[in-house]
Design a protein around this motif. Sequence first.
Motif, PDB file in Angstrom:
ATOM      1  N   PHE A 162       0.836  -1.191  -0.105  1.00  0.00           N
ATOM      2  CA  PHE A 162      -0.092   0.177   0.486  1.00  0.00           C
ATOM      3  C   PHE A 162       1.179   1.281   0.110  1.00  0.00           C
ATOM      4  O   PHE A 162       0.594   2.439   0.359  1.00  0.00           O
ATOM      5  CB  PHE A 162      -0.891  -0.130   1.261  1.00  0.00           C
ATOM      6  CG  PHE A 162      -1.957  -1.557   0.913  1.00  0.00           C
ATOM      7  CD1 PHE A 162      -1.556  -2.138  -0.176  1.00  0.00           C
ATOM      8  CD2 PHE A 162      -2.284  -1.601   2.400  1.00  0.00           C
ATOM      9  CE1 PHE A 162      -2.764  -2.896  -0.113  1.00  0.00           C
ATOM     10  CE2 PHE A 162      -3.407  -2.670   2.316  1.00  0.00           C
ATOM     11  CZ  PHE A 162      -3.179  -3.675   1.402  1.00  0.00           C
ATOM     12  N   ASN A 163       2.581   1.600  -0.407  1.00  0.00           N
ATOM     13  CA  ASN A 163       3.085   2.480  -0.158  1.00  0.00           C
ATOM     14  C   ASN A 163       3.799   2.070  -2.154  1.00  0.00           C
ATOM     15  O   ASN A 163       5.089   2.064  -2.067  1.00  0.00           O
ATOM     16  CB  ASN A 163       3.709   2.155   0.343  1.00  0.00           C
ATOM     17  CG  ASN A 163       3.692   2.699   1.839  1.00  0.00           C
ATOM     18  OD1 ASN A 163       3.645   3.792   1.951  1.00  0.00           O
ATOM     19  ND2 ASN A 163       3.310   1.570   2.991  1.00  0.00           N
ATOM     20  N   GLY A 164       2.925   2.588  -2.742  1.00  0.00           N
ATOM     21  CA  GLY A 164       3.438   2.486  -4.574  1.00  0.00           C
ATOM     22  C   GLY A 164       3.395   1.445  -5.143  1.00  0.00           C
ATOM     23  O   GLY A 164       3.307   0.550  -6.047  1.00  0.00           O
ATOM     24  N   VAL A 165       2.445   0.345  -4.301  1.00  0.00           N
ATOM     25  CA  VAL A 165       2.001  -1.381  -5.142  1.00  0.00           C
ATOM     26  C   VAL A 165       1.206  -1.776  -6.541  1.00  0.00           C
ATOM     27  O   VAL A 165       0.660  -1.019  -6.126  1.00  0.00           O
ATOM     28  CB  VAL A 165       1.809  -1.803  -4.138  1.00  0.00           C
ATOM     29  CG1 VAL A 165       3.171  -2.312  -3.106  1.00  0.00           C
ATOM     30  CG2 VAL A 165       1.170  -2.076  -3.666  1.00  0.00           C
ATOM     31  N   LEU A 166       1.614  -2.096  -6.658  1.00  0.00           N
ATOM     32  CA  LEU A 166       1.393  -2.631  -7.754  1.00  0.00           C
ATOM     33  C   LEU A 166       0.475  -4.084  -7.571  1.00  0.00           C
ATOM     34  O   LEU A 166       0.991  -5.506  -7.511  1.00  0.00           O
ATOM     35  CB  LEU A 166       1.874  -2.635  -9.513  1.00  0.00           C
ATOM     36  CG  LEU A 166       1.751  -1.445 -10.547  1.00  0.00           C
ATOM     37  CD1 LEU A 166       2.580  -1.919 -11.944  1.00  0.00           C
ATOM     38  CD2 LEU A 166       0.336  -0.359 -10.692  1.00  0.00           C
ATOM     39  N   VAL A 167      -0.852  -4.328  -7.784  1.00  0.00           N
ATOM     40  CA  VAL A 167      -1.526  -5.569  -7.430  1.00  0.00           C
ATOM     41  C   VAL A 167      -2.815  -5.580  -8.947  1.00  0.00           C
ATOM     42  O   VAL A 167      -3.231  -4.734  -9.402  1.00  0.00           O
ATOM     43  CB  VAL A 167      -2.627  -5.527  -6.775  1.00  0.00           C
ATOM     44  CG1 VAL A 167      -3.540  -6.823  -6.462  1.00  0.00           C
ATOM     45  CG2 VAL A 167      -1.701  -5.050  -5.460  1.00  0.00           C
ATOM     46  N   THR A 168      -2.133  -6.874  -9.246  1.00  0.00           N
ATOM     47  CA  THR A 168      -2.850  -7.247 -10.514  1.00  0.00           C
ATOM     48  C   THR A 168      -4.368  -7.910 -10.364  1.00  0.00           C
ATOM     49  O   THR A 168      -4.638  -8.594  -9.241  1.00  0.00           O
ATOM     50  CB  THR A 168      -2.819  -8.772 -11.475  1.00  0.00           C
ATOM     51  OG1 THR A 168      -2.712 -10.188 -10.672  1.00  0.00           O
ATOM     52  CG2 THR A 168      -0.937  -8.716 -11.400  1.00  0.00           C
ATOM     53  N   ARG A 169      -4.907  -7.591 -11.098  1.00  0.00           N
ATOM     54  CA  ARG A 169      -6.803  -8.362 -10.822  1.00  0.00           C
ATOM     55  C   ARG A 169      -6.964  -9.795 -10.896  1.00  0.00           C
ATOM     56  O   ARG A 169      -7.390 -10.224  -9.936  1.00  0.00           O
ATOM     57  CB  ARG A 169      -7.349  -7.704 -12.397  1.00  0.00           C
ATOM     58  CG  ARG A 169      -8.234  -8.081 -12.231  1.00  0.00           C
ATOM     59  CD  ARG A 169      -9.525  -7.866 -13.313  1.00  0.00           C
ATOM     60  NE  ARG A 169     -10.852  -7.842 -13.461  1.00  0.00           N
ATOM     61  CZ  ARG A 169     -11.426  -6.676 -13.645  1.00  0.00           C
ATOM     62  NH1 ARG A 169     -11.672  -5.412 -13.544  1.00  0.00           N
ATOM     63  NH2 ARG A 169     -12.909  -7.682 -12.969  1.00  0.00           N
ATOM     64  N   GLY A 170      -5.795 -10.686 -11.340  1.00  0.00           N
ATOM     65  CA  GLY A 170      -6.494 -11.798 -11.008  1.00  0.00           C
ATOM     66  C   GLY A 170      -5.714 -12.054  -9.840  1.00  0.00           C
ATOM     67  O   GLY A 170      -6.374 -13.034  -9.374  1.00  0.00           O
ATOM     68  N   LEU A 171      -4.979 -11.391  -9.213  1.00  0.00           N
ATOM     69  CA  LEU A 171      -4.988 -11.606  -8.195  1.00  0.00           C
ATOM     70  C   LEU A 171      -6.031 -10.960  -6.756  1.00  0.00           C
ATOM     71  O   LEU A 171      -5.781 -12.366  -6.192  1.00  0.00           O
ATOM     72  CB  LEU A 171      -3.101 -10.935  -7.284  1.00  0.00           C
ATOM     73  CG  LEU A 171      -3.030 -11.325  -5.338  1.00  0.00           C
ATOM     74  CD1 LEU A 171      -2.821 -13.002  -5.378  1.00  0.00           C
ATOM     75  CD2 LEU A 171      -1.228 -10.430  -5.711  1.00  0.00           C
ATOM     76  N   VAL A 172      -6.020  -9.987  -7.359  1.00  0.00           N
ATOM     77  CA  VAL A 172      -7.309  -9.468  -5.957  1.00  0.00           C
ATOM     78  C   VAL A 172      -8.424 -11.008  -6.265  1.00  0.00           C
ATOM     79  O   VAL A 172      -9.003 -10.913  -5.131  1.00  0.00           O
ATOM     80  CB  VAL A 172      -7.705  -8.075  -6.598  1.00  0.00           C
ATOM     81  CG1 VAL A 172      -9.406  -7.623  -6.172  1.00  0.00           C
ATOM     82  CG2 VAL A 172      -6.509  -7.201  -6.632  1.00  0.00           C
ATOM     83  N   GLU A 173      -8.627 -10.767  -7.915  1.00  0.00           N
ATOM     84  CA  GLU A 173     -10.066 -11.709  -7.627  1.00  0.00           C
ATOM     85  C   GLU A 173      -9.427 -13.685  -6.948  1.00  0.00           C
ATOM     86  O   GLU A 173     -10.359 -14.184  -7.241  1.00  0.00           O
ATOM     87  CB  GLU A 173     -10.303 -12.287  -9.602  1.00  0.00           C
ATOM     88  CG  GLU A 173     -10.811 -11.429  -9.907  1.00  0.00           C
ATOM     89  CD  GLU A 173     -10.502 -11.355 -11.675  1.00  0.00           C
ATOM     90  OE1 GLU A 173      -9.808 -12.063 -11.998  1.00  0.00           O
ATOM     91  OE2 GLU A 173     -11.881 -10.572 -12.202  1.00  0.00           O
ATOM     92  N   ARG A 174      -8.395 -13.918  -6.641  1.00  0.00           N
ATOM     93  CA  ARG A 174      -7.748 -15.160  -5.745  1.00  0.00           C
ATOM     94  C   ARG A 174      -7.915 -15.247  -4.343  1.00  0.00           C
ATOM     95  O   ARG A 174      -8.370 -15.987  -4.466  1.00  0.00           O
ATOM     96  CB  ARG A 174      -6.078 -15.805  -6.812  1.00  0.00           C
ATOM     97  CG  ARG A 174      -5.918 -16.794  -6.466  1.00  0.00           C
ATOM     98  CD  ARG A 174      -4.667 -17.119  -6.931  1.00  0.00           C
ATOM     99  NE  ARG A 174      -3.670 -17.179  -6.341  1.00  0.00           N
ATOM    100  CZ  ARG A 174      -2.871 -16.031  -7.618  1.00  0.00           C
ATOM    101  NH1 ARG A 174      -2.988 -15.826  -8.863  1.00  0.00           N
ATOM    102  NH2 ARG A 174      -1.083 -16.162  -6.676  1.00  0.00           N
ATOM    103  N   ILE A 175      -7.645 -13.779  -4.470  1.00  0.00           N
ATOM    104  CA  ILE A 175      -7.208 -13.466  -2.940  1.00  0.00           C
ATOM    105  C   ILE A 175      -8.435 -12.932  -1.891  1.00  0.00           C
ATOM    106  O   ILE A 175      -8.159 -12.058  -0.487  1.00  0.00           O
ATOM    107  CB  ILE A 175      -5.638 -13.403  -2.646  1.00  0.00           C
ATOM    108  CG1 ILE A 175      -5.872 -12.222  -2.382  1.00  0.00           C
ATOM    109  CG2 ILE A 175      -4.887 -14.394  -2.650  1.00  0.00           C
ATOM    110  CD1 ILE A 175      -3.855 -10.944  -2.436  1.00  0.00           C
TER     111      ILE A 175
END
Length: 302
Positions: A162-175
């Motif tokens: 949460f300090n400038g991190v990139l998260v993929t949509r796929g990971l969000v859908e997974r976890i």
Amino acid sequence: MRVQAVVVTYNRLAMLQRLVPRLQEIAGLERILVVDNASTDGTGEWLAAVADPRVRHETLATNTGGAGGFHHGLGWAVREGADLVWLMDDDGLPAPDCLDLLLQRQQRDGLEFCGPAVLAEQDPARLCFPIRLPGGTRVVHEMAAVEAAAQDGLIDDVVIPFNGVLVTRGLVERIGLPREEFFIWGDDVEYLWRAQRAGARIATVVDAHFLHPATDDLGTPMMRGRTTYNHTPSDLKHYCMARNNTLNLRDYRGWPFVLLFWLKTVWFYLFTRPQPARIPLSARAAAAGLRGDFAGHRRYLR
């Protein structure tokens, strides 16, 4: 790739007013989504006056803390169709090339959760938050140590969430989304550990830089420098840390780690920074979390 930034803000209008223009200057951002945690300092009015259709904001009914803000914002970005979500608080400031460097490595290496080196704004030669290097117990504070430890420009399996991190949509859908009930402190670590448990490809991109004010006494040395403790003078932050850290350690590391954390807490507030009243406060917070009560921190809100 549709890339959207999510910024969580609460009563830091001056800092938001330097961050949003920086994000507007960065090419490749489809949208800048600002989650306003019920600020009372004119944040909502200022955001409403920003004449850029990419900048959108939603003001929440109450202050839900960073955890609630990122829960809301990450879900919002995914619903808006983002393939990658760039997460940050209002007090951070990415370098102009930060996103480009993250995207290059994300695409080249298939990273699902990657972030920049988070540097102390007052002294960019130092890390804002000390990190433990992979494969050992060494905790480093200097950027030079991170650069020396990097393999092909990456520190694998380490990010400051949460300090400038990139998260993929796929990971969000997974976890799923961050735990909004955590309010502050530990929600970021929980999300990182959840991603690790899910087998996500995680790394810090050393050449990408993100400035953040160095605050509190994170990583305060104790036991003659053999270990550290995340001390803060704020009772609100400490309550949330004691509660959420207890739960995170129980769920991801096991009860022996919970016991070690409690031994450190007692030692720290009896001997390192004597504040005996912090011990029963910590115990109340942990007990509340273990029984599923996440309302206790509100007594410390101002």
